[in-house]
Design an enzyme around this catalytic site. Structure first.
Site, PDB file in Angstrom:
ATOM      1  N   GLU A  58      -4.765  -4.724   3.583  1.00  0.00           N
ATOM      2  CA  GLU A  58      -4.842  -6.118   3.137  1.00  0.00           C
ATOM      3  C   GLU A  58      -4.697  -7.025   4.356  1.00  0.00           C
ATOM      4  OE1 GLU A  58      -3.093  -7.466  -0.486  1.00  0.00           O
ATOM      5  OE2 GLU A  58      -2.436  -9.345   0.412  1.00  0.00           O
TER       6      GLU A  58
ATOM      7  N   ASP B 136      -2.247 -14.809  -0.069  1.00  0.00           N
ATOM      8  CA  ASP B 136      -3.453 -14.375  -0.795  1.00  0.00           C
ATOM      9  C   ASP B 136      -4.494 -15.488  -0.886  1.00  0.00           C
ATOM     10  OD1 ASP B 136      -2.284 -11.879  -1.176  1.00  0.00           O
ATOM     11  OD2 ASP B 136      -1.564 -12.322  -3.180  1.00  0.00           O
TER      12      ASP B 136
ATOM     13  N   ASP C 287      -2.076  -3.024 -16.215  1.00  0.00           N
ATOM     14  CA  ASP C 287      -3.207  -3.917 -16.505  1.00  0.00           C
ATOM     15  C   ASP C 287      -4.115  -3.221 -17.522  1.00  0.00           C
ATOM     16  OD1 ASP C 287      -2.528  -5.920 -14.591  1.00  0.00           O
ATOM     17  OD2 ASP C 287      -3.550  -4.814 -12.997  1.00  0.00           O
TER      18      ASP C 287
ATOM     19  N   HIS D 175      -3.660  -2.385 -11.921  1.00  0.00           N
ATOM     20  CA  HIS D 175      -2.337  -1.782 -11.983  1.00  0.00           C
ATOM     21  C   HIS D 175      -2.355  -0.937 -13.248  1.00  0.00           C
ATOM     22  CE1 HIS D 175      -1.210  -5.459  -9.551  1.00  0.00           C
ATOM     23  NE2 HIS D 175      -0.874  -4.452  -8.785  1.00  0.00           N
TER      24      HIS D 175
ATOM     25  N   ASP E  33       3.495 -14.172   1.295  1.00  0.00           N
ATOM     26  CA  ASP E  33       2.154 -13.591   1.160  1.00  0.00           C
ATOM     27  C   ASP E  33       1.293 -14.569   0.352  1.00  0.00           C
ATOM     28  OD1 ASP E  33       0.035 -11.847   0.903  1.00  0.00           O
ATOM     29  OD2 ASP E  33       1.073 -10.462  -0.433  1.00  0.00           O
TER      30      ASP E  33
HETATM   31  C1  XUL Z   1       1.209  -7.241  -3.069  1.00  0.00           C
HETATM   32  C2  XUL Z   1      -0.143  -6.761  -3.264  1.00  0.00           C
HETATM   33  C3  XUL Z   1      -0.395  -6.029  -4.547  1.00  0.00           C
HETATM   34  C4  XUL Z   1      -1.203  -4.794  -4.370  1.00  0.00           C
HETATM   35  C5  XUL Z   1      -1.505  -4.031  -5.611  1.00  0.00           C
HETATM   36  O1  XUL Z   1       1.387  -7.991  -1.950  1.00  0.00           O
HETATM   37  O2  XUL Z   1      -0.996  -7.009  -2.449  1.00  0.00           O
HETATM   38  O3  XUL Z   1      -1.053  -6.870  -5.437  1.00  0.00           O
HETATM   39  O4  XUL Z   1      -2.422  -5.132  -3.796  1.00  0.00           O
HETATM   40  O5  XUL Z   1      -0.397  -3.497  -6.191  1.00  0.00           O
HETATM   41 MN    MN Z   2      -2.972  -6.329  -2.127  1.00  0.00          MN
END
Ligand code: XUL
Ligand code: MN
Length: 344
Positions: free
Chosen positions: A211, A251, A53, A50, A249
């Site tokens: 994603e 992850d 970051d 980011h 979400d």
């Molecule tokens: C949010 C997400 C973020 C982006 C980067 O769900 O995936 O981390 O990948 O901004």
């Molecule tokens: Mn992401």
């Protein structure tokens, strides 16, 4: 384990303190420089960023100060033999982005979003990458009547055009997500992202970052989303992870929920030469909140290993038997061929 021609990446936020909306952090913060030293040990060569970051508190700094700080980070990357993959403007934490960035109803807030995006480009250039990732976090609504969906699309296009005019070389990979933090977002799928690119001044500079979890949250299969983007030569990076159904979400570690779904993502990438496109295999995964601090990077090395093991499975699936079963329209047979192969 050899990388087999693939380059793996993740962002520093993937080594994290374990806070969630209902509880505080459970692990100590690890300084950015310490994280950088972990990349190679874990088998990774690419760093996703980011904007803040790379340059923390960038809103308090001038353009020249921002570029100077980002240049110092580039030096550190070089020392570690790492490459910046992309930079994403963080447009979801500042008070001025409460109602969205580019689609905010307040023109002063929209201007903030654009100014911040231009500084994000400065950072990307200083870090040596031309790729900007757009996760359009708050470009949506909680209440449909609060914004006009047609005008919102036009405003995102205008923002992209302003960025393209500012710098002639950057590319933007939109990372679609259907919800969270918003109830509904305006660019929820790969198809929306690619179509949005067609409205900009240079469609050739707009691609996608797919994603896995975001596709699943949209009720779609991640490998089919990847196939769609590959058909348009628009798959410029991926955020591999896993997701247990339609909830927040998560992850999760790649392949941890549905190994076959992960297999099909690896397969579509490998069948179509993703490793030769110059794009990296990005991960966007978090260690479980319950994971102890001294073992809180295993999700990263495990995801890479699962990818590589599924790659081997994809390359060793009996192609002749597969073709015969398809020709005979014996899809039950094909299913068992795949399952047997995955079970080993
Ligand atoms: C949010 C997400 C973020 C982006 C980067 O769900 O995936 O981390 O990948 O901004
Ligand atoms: Mn992401």
């Amino acid at each position: 384990m050899d990388n087999q021609g693939y380059v793996f990446s993740f962002g520093p936020w993937n080594i994290h303190e374990g806070a969630d909306p209902f509880g505080p952090t459970v692990r100590e913060s690890i300084p950015f420089n310490t994280k950088l030293a972990e990349y190679k040990k874990l088998g990774f060569d690419g760093v996703q960023f980011h904007d803040d970051d790379a340059v923390p508190k960038m809103n308090d700094l001038s353009k020249d100060q921002i570029i100077a700080e980002a240049t110092a980070v580039k030096k550190k990357l070089d020392e570690h033999g790492l490459k910046a993959e992309f930079v994403a403007p963080r447009l979801w934490e500042d008070p001025r982005t409460i109602d969205g960035g580019y689609t905010s109803n307040d023109p002063a807030c929209r201007q903030y979003a654009i100014d911040r995006s231009l500084r994000c480009i400065d950072i990307a250039k200083a870090l040596g990458t031309d790729l900007i990732v757009f996760w359009l976090a708050r470009e949506g609504t909680y209440i449909r009547e609060s914004k006009d969906s047609r005008d919102a699309v036009k405003k995102i296009v205008e923002a992209i055009d302003t960025m393209f005019a500012y710098d002639k070389t950057i590319r933007i990979a939109i990372e679609p997500k259907p919800n969270e933090p918003m109830d509904h977002t305006y660019i929820p799928t790969t198809g929306h992202a690619i179509a949005l690119g067609m409205l900009t001044s240079d469609a050739s500079r707009v691609g996608v970052n797919i994603e896995s979890a975001h596709a699943i949250l949209a009720g779609l299969d991640p490998s089919d989303e990847m196939g769609f983007a590959l058909a348009y030569d628009k798959l410029w990076t991926v955020h591999l992870n896993d997701q247990n159904g339609l909830k927040f979400d998560q992850d999760k570690t790649f392949g941890a929920v549905d190994l076959r779904r992960a297999f099909n993502q690896v397969r579509i990438l490998d069948k179509h030469g993703y490793d030769k496109t110059g794009s990296m295999v990005g991960l966007d995964i978090k260690a479980m909140r319950s994971q102890k601090a001294d073992v809180a990077t295993k999700h990263l090395s495990n995801s890479r290993e699962i990818f590589l093991r599924l790659l081997e499975k994809s390359r060793t699936l009996d192609a002749k038997a597969e073709a015969q079963l398809i020709a005979a329209r014996d899809y039950e047979g094909l299913e068992m061929l795949v399952i047997n192969h995955l079970l080993g």
